[in-house]
Design a protein around this motif. Structure first.
Motif, PDB file in Angstrom:
ATOM      1  N   ALA A  28      58.912  42.298  80.080  1.00 14.86           N
ATOM      2  CA  ALA A  28      58.299  42.493  78.761  1.00 14.86           C
ATOM      3  C   ALA A  28      57.384  41.322  78.382  1.00 14.86           C
ATOM      4  CB  ALA A  28      59.380  42.676  77.698  1.00 14.86           C
ATOM      5  N   LYS A  29      57.447  40.254  79.151  1.00  9.07           N
ATOM      6  CA  LYS A  29      56.592  39.107  78.859  1.00  9.07           C
ATOM      7  C   LYS A  29      55.122  39.477  79.062  1.00  9.07           C
ATOM      8  CE  LYS A  29      59.763  35.278  79.664  1.00  9.07           C
ATOM      9  NZ  LYS A  29      60.024  34.017  80.418  1.00  9.07           N
ATOM     10  N   VAL A  30      54.269  38.823  78.291  1.00 11.44           N
ATOM     11  CA  VAL A  30      52.838  39.123  78.324  1.00 11.44           C
ATOM     12  C   VAL A  30      52.188  38.490  79.548  1.00 11.44           C
ATOM     13  CG1 VAL A  30      50.623  38.788  77.162  1.00 11.44           C
ATOM     14  CG2 VAL A  30      52.659  39.377  75.832  1.00 11.44           C
ATOM     15  N   PHE A  31      51.443  39.288  80.304  1.00 11.24           N
ATOM     16  CA  PHE A  31      50.646  38.760  81.408  1.00 11.24           C
ATOM     17  C   PHE A  31      49.197  38.597  81.022  1.00 11.24           C
ATOM     18  CE2 PHE A  31      47.676  39.607  84.939  1.00 11.24           C
ATOM     19  CZ  PHE A  31      47.874  38.424  85.631  1.00 11.24           C
ATOM     20  N   LEU A  32      48.658  39.561  80.298  1.00 13.99           N
ATOM     21  CA  LEU A  32      47.213  39.613  80.102  1.00 13.99           C
ATOM     22  C   LEU A  32      46.872  39.804  78.638  1.00 13.99           C
ATOM     23  CD1 LEU A  32      44.885  41.620  82.458  1.00 13.99           C
ATOM     24  CD2 LEU A  32      44.607  41.838  80.000  1.00 13.99           C
ATOM     25  N   GLU A  33      45.878  39.041  78.194  1.00 14.47           N
ATOM     26  CA  GLU A  33      45.342  39.201  76.839  1.00 14.47           C
ATOM     27  C   GLU A  33      43.855  39.516  76.957  1.00 14.47           C
ATOM     28  OE1 GLU A  33      44.015  36.218  73.322  1.00 14.47           O
ATOM     29  OE2 GLU A  33      46.106  36.015  73.949  1.00 14.47           O
ATOM     30  N   THR A  34      43.413  40.577  76.313  1.00 11.61           N
ATOM     31  CA  THR A  34      42.016  40.979  76.398  1.00 11.61           C
ATOM     32  C   THR A  34      41.180  40.272  75.339  1.00 11.61           C
ATOM     33  OG1 THR A  34      42.324  42.872  74.930  1.00 11.61           O
ATOM     34  CG2 THR A  34      42.684  43.226  77.295  1.00 11.61           C
ATOM     35  N   GLU A  35      39.879  40.501  75.399  1.00 11.94           N
ATOM     36  CA  GLU A  35      38.951  39.828  74.488  1.00 11.94           C
ATOM     37  C   GLU A  35      39.284  40.095  73.026  1.00 11.94           C
ATOM     38  OE1 GLU A  35      34.110  39.270  74.143  1.00 11.94           O
ATOM     39  OE2 GLU A  35      34.910  41.234  74.701  1.00 11.94           O
ATOM     40  N   ASP A  36      39.740  41.313  72.714  1.00 12.45           N
ATOM     41  CA  ASP A  36      40.037  41.645  71.314  1.00 12.45           C
ATOM     42  C   ASP A  36      41.445  41.256  70.894  1.00 12.45           C
ATOM     43  OD1 ASP A  36      41.655  43.509  72.538  1.00 12.45           O
ATOM     44  OD2 ASP A  36      40.601  45.276  71.778  1.00 12.45           O
ATOM     45  N   GLY A  37      42.171  40.570  71.775  1.00  9.14           N
ATOM     46  CA  GLY A  37      43.503  40.088  71.437  1.00  9.14           C
ATOM     47  C   GLY A  37      44.632  41.015  71.846  1.00  9.14           C
ATOM     48  N   THR A  38      44.325  42.178  72.432  1.00 13.51           N
ATOM     49  CA  THR A  38      45.371  43.088  72.896  1.00 13.51           C
ATOM     50  C   THR A  38      46.180  42.429  74.006  1.00 13.51           C
ATOM     51  OG1 THR A  38      44.006  45.021  72.391  1.00 13.51           O
ATOM     52  CG2 THR A  38      45.831  45.335  73.938  1.00 13.51           C
ATOM     53  N   GLU A  39      47.503  42.529  73.894  1.00 19.50           N
ATOM     54  CA  GLU A  39      48.382  41.927  74.895  1.00 19.50           C
ATOM     55  C   GLU A  39      48.991  43.002  75.794  1.00 19.50           C
ATOM     56  OE1 GLU A  39      51.150  39.556  72.639  1.00 19.50           O
ATOM     57  OE2 GLU A  39      49.824  37.802  72.772  1.00 19.50           O
ATOM     58  N   VAL A  40      49.036  42.706  77.086  1.00 22.20           N
ATOM     59  CA  VAL A  40      49.574  43.630  78.082  1.00 22.20           C
ATOM     60  C   VAL A  40      50.735  42.949  78.799  1.00 22.20           C
ATOM     61  CG1 VAL A  40      49.090  44.936  80.181  1.00 22.20           C
ATOM     62  CG2 VAL A  40      47.308  44.690  78.426  1.00 22.20           C
ATOM     63  N   SER A  41      51.879  43.586  78.817  1.00 22.58           N
ATOM     64  CA  SER A  41      53.054  43.004  79.477  1.00 22.58           C
ATOM     65  C   SER A  41      53.014  43.287  80.974  1.00 22.58           C
ATOM     66  CB  SER A  41      54.331  43.593  78.883  1.00 22.58           C
ATOM     67  OG  SER A  41      54.450  44.965  79.258  1.00 22.58           O
ATOM     68  N   PHE A  42      53.849  42.557  81.705  1.00 25.52           N
ATOM     69  CA  PHE A  42      53.985  42.805  83.135  1.00 25.52           C
ATOM     70  C   PHE A  42      54.440  44.247  83.369  1.00 25.52           C
ATOM     71  CE2 PHE A  42      54.109  38.208  83.010  1.00 25.52           C
ATOM     72  CZ  PHE A  42      53.463  37.835  84.176  1.00 25.52           C
ATOM     73  N   ALA A  43      55.344  44.736  82.541  1.00 27.52           N
ATOM     74  CA  ALA A  43      55.864  46.095  82.696  1.00 27.52           C
ATOM     75  C   ALA A  43      54.749  47.123  82.507  1.00 27.52           C
ATOM     76  CB  ALA A  43      56.989  46.349  81.697  1.00 27.52           C
ATOM     77  N   THR A  44      53.944  46.946  81.476  1.00 23.36           N
ATOM     78  CA  THR A  44      52.843  47.876  81.212  1.00 23.36           C
ATOM     79  C   THR A  44      51.846  47.868  82.361  1.00 23.36           C
ATOM     80  OG1 THR A  44      53.070  47.623  78.821  1.00 23.36           O
ATOM     81  CG2 THR A  44      50.936  48.396  79.641  1.00 23.36           C
TER      82      THR A  44
ATOM     83  N   GLY B   7      52.377  33.672  84.928  1.00 24.28           N
ATOM     84  CA  GLY B   7      51.945  33.119  83.644  1.00 24.28           C
ATOM     85  C   GLY B   7      51.093  34.105  82.875  1.00 24.28           C
ATOM     86  N   LYS B   8      50.247  33.583  82.013  1.00 23.80           N
ATOM     87  CA  LYS B   8      49.431  34.439  81.145  1.00 23.80           C
ATOM     88  C   LYS B   8      47.959  34.238  81.443  1.00 23.80           C
ATOM     89  CE  LYS B   8      48.483  35.448  76.262  1.00 23.80           C
ATOM     90  NZ  LYS B   8      48.826  35.115  74.857  1.00 23.80           N
ATOM     91  N   LEU B   9      47.233  35.354  81.429  1.00 24.78           N
ATOM     92  CA  LEU B   9      45.804  35.368  81.709  1.00 24.78           C
ATOM     93  C   LEU B   9      45.066  35.822  80.460  1.00 24.78           C
ATOM     94  CD1 LEU B   9      44.053  35.087  84.410  1.00 24.78           C
ATOM     95  CD2 LEU B   9      44.063  37.573  84.451  1.00 24.78           C
ATOM     96  N   ILE B  10      44.114  35.034  80.001  1.00 26.70           N
ATOM     97  CA  ILE B  10      43.229  35.457  78.913  1.00 26.70           C
ATOM     98  C   ILE B  10      41.961  35.967  79.570  1.00 26.70           C
ATOM     99  CG2 ILE B  10      41.954  34.764  76.852  1.00 26.70           C
ATOM    100  CD1 ILE B  10      44.050  32.603  76.369  1.00 26.70           C
TER     101      ILE B  10
END
Length: 501
Positions: free
Chosen positions: A18-34, A224-227
């Motif tokens: 459920a941890k966030v991997f990816l954040e898009t330009e508009d701030g949307t967060e995507v989890s590893f599961a998604t 980790g997390k990717l912006i």
């Protein structure tokens, strides 16, 4: 053990998906599961389209979160991922498709009409994916079951083909294996001190080694997390550096960041590492960045066929003007044209051997053999020196060497002297045919003020035969998508400057 790059990368994901991997330009967060669920649905679609292990999947799409899912899906099904520059023309696309014969082609919806007949010729299933995530790829996979099966692959199996820029002759498809990419990312993960809490600002293209196999693979492995930004914009990057720990870029990123008054020590106080590659970083840029931020950029060296081969250290001297030392497990040497090793400090062609070196060129066995020594060293075509302490300095491309009156002139030496002149922002040195000398030096400059008599200003620093015999001032230097100056275009533009009449 499954040597699939997908399986190896996913092993680094956090237990809590459920941890966030990816954040898009508009701030949307995507989890590893998604992300894994979306990749699994695309994997189902690809398998249903007949994509089997070893089949090529050509991808010419804009950067997006969905493009990341597609990349993972290709790895999951054991396909060979074939990323293509979004700027390549219909003629270039025709060549790439005819040469690689992919089972599927994914392109932007706006390009589908032009791409359809090209895909039909090679029998490729055409799917679309836009920068906004729309297109038939996502629409057709949306209702499918997410397949979690990971195809078994051997370490020596090809996982990706990247076409070289083709500035001299037709493009070559460099075949990279699961072991090639894993060895490189695992080494860099350790060497650059990555840890799960790292957050990386990703503003590089996803069709190139730097953005795809270094930046993205590192963060996948790291968990980790990717912006994820669609492109580099200095202000957008600065806005996000306060929440980031790492930035990877090309030299142009850093010159544009320096042009913003918002780049301060406070703005980057949480960022532990700035990495530069894909093109030479000016010593002046290195110094100015340190003065403004208190941080020294870490410059590294790599190429399509080898991934990363050298890097300045995370801890230790990051020496401006060099690309550091050979990565652990990688051997570097400098040789003359015949392959004989050159003494320490002398210029020669850089050669690389190690687990990072590619399998060869797709359907070009003669070319593969011609650029690989009998002992396994790959001939990079880059001119370099290696000091007694192991630090590597790239002098230029062998094809960029200027031979004037029988004497070798290395462009970088002249460019460094030019860049130090008042009023000169940046320079590029090429050779042009000369009726007496064979070739002579042409200096192409961008300036902030009139540099005056350039050859006269250089006489104290350079031997006479190295001095420019023609100086041109331009508004900008031509560059490719990764910031490299396109010297082939400059050679073409100035090829007649010394010709009579």
């Amino acid at each position: 053990m499954n040597a699939s790059l997908f399986a190896r990368l996913v092993s680094g994901f956090p237990a809590d998906r459920a941890k966030v991997f990816l954040e898009t330009e508009d701030g949307t967060e995507v989890s590893f599961a998604t992300m894994l669920a979306a990749a699994g649905r695309i994997a189902t679609l690809l398998r249903g389209a007949g994509v089997e292990p070893g089949d090529r999947v050509a991808v010419q799409v804009e950067k997006s979160a969905e493009a990341v899912y597609l990349y993972l899906a290709c790895l999951q099904v054991g396909a060979v991922y074939l990323p293509l520059n979004t700027a390549c023309t219909a003629t270039e696309l025709d060549y790439f498709l005819t040469d690689s014969e992919p089972k599927a082609l994914i392109c932007d919806p706006a390009a589908a009409e032009a791409a359809a007949p090209l895909a039909a010729v090679v029998g490729a299933r055409l799917l679309t994916l836009g920068a906004d995530g729309a297109g038939s790829l996502i629409a057709e996979s949306a209702g499918l079951v997410s397949d979690r099966q990971v195809t078994e692959r051997a370490g020596g199996d090809v996982v990706a083909i990247l076409y070289t820029s083709g500035t001299t002759g037709r493009s070559k498809g460099a075949m990279l294996t699961h072991d090639n990419l894993w060895a490189n990312v695992a080494t860099l993960h350790w060497l650059w001190g990555f840890r799960p809490g790292d957050v990386l600002v990703h503003a590089l293209p996803l069709y190139h080694t730097h953005g795809l196999f270094v930046a993205l693979n590192l963060m996948l492995m790291n968990g980790g997390k990717l912006i994820l930004l669609p492109r580099f914009e200095a202000e957008a990057v600065i806005d996000r550096l306060a929440r980031a720990t790492v930035l990877m870029g090309v030299p142009t990123f850093y010159t544009r960041l320096l042009a913003s008054p918002r780049l301060t020590k406070e703005a980057v106080s949480g960022t532990r590492l700035f990495i530069s590659g894909s093109a030479p970083l000016l010593t002046q840029t290195h110094a100015e960045f340190e003065a403004r931020t208190g941080q020294r950029i870490l410059e590294r060296y790599g190429m399509t066929e080898t991934g990363m081969s050298a890097s300045n250290p995370l801890v230790g001297e990051r020496r401006a003007g060099t690309v550091g030392m050979a990565l652990p497990g990688v051997e570097l040497r400098v040789c003359d044209a015949g392959g004989a090793p050159a003494p320490a400090g002398e210029v020669g062609v850089l050669e690389v051997r190690g687990p990072n070196v590619f399998k060869g060129y797709w359907r070009m066995p003669e070319k593969s053999a011609a650029e690989t020594r009998a002992d396994g060293f790959f001939v990079t075509g880059d001119l370099a020196t290696i000091g007694a302490d192991g630090y590597v300095t790239i002098v230029g491309r062998a094809k960029d060497l200027v031979i004037s009156g029988g004497l070798n002139i290395y462009p970088k030496e002249v460019e460094e002297a030019l860049d130090a002149l008042p009023g000169v922002i940046e320079s590029a040195v090429v050779g042009a045919p000369h009726p007496d000398l064979g070739e002579a030096v042409v200096a192409v400059l961008t300036v902030s003020a009139d540099p005056g008599d350039v050859p006269a200003a250089l006489r104290a620093r350079l031997s006479g035969f190295k001095l420019p015999r023609h100086v041109a001032v331009v508004e900008t230097l031509p560059r490719n998508s990764m910031g490299k100056v396109q010297k082939n275009l400059l050679r073409e533009r100035f090829r007649d400057v010394f010709q009579a009449g």
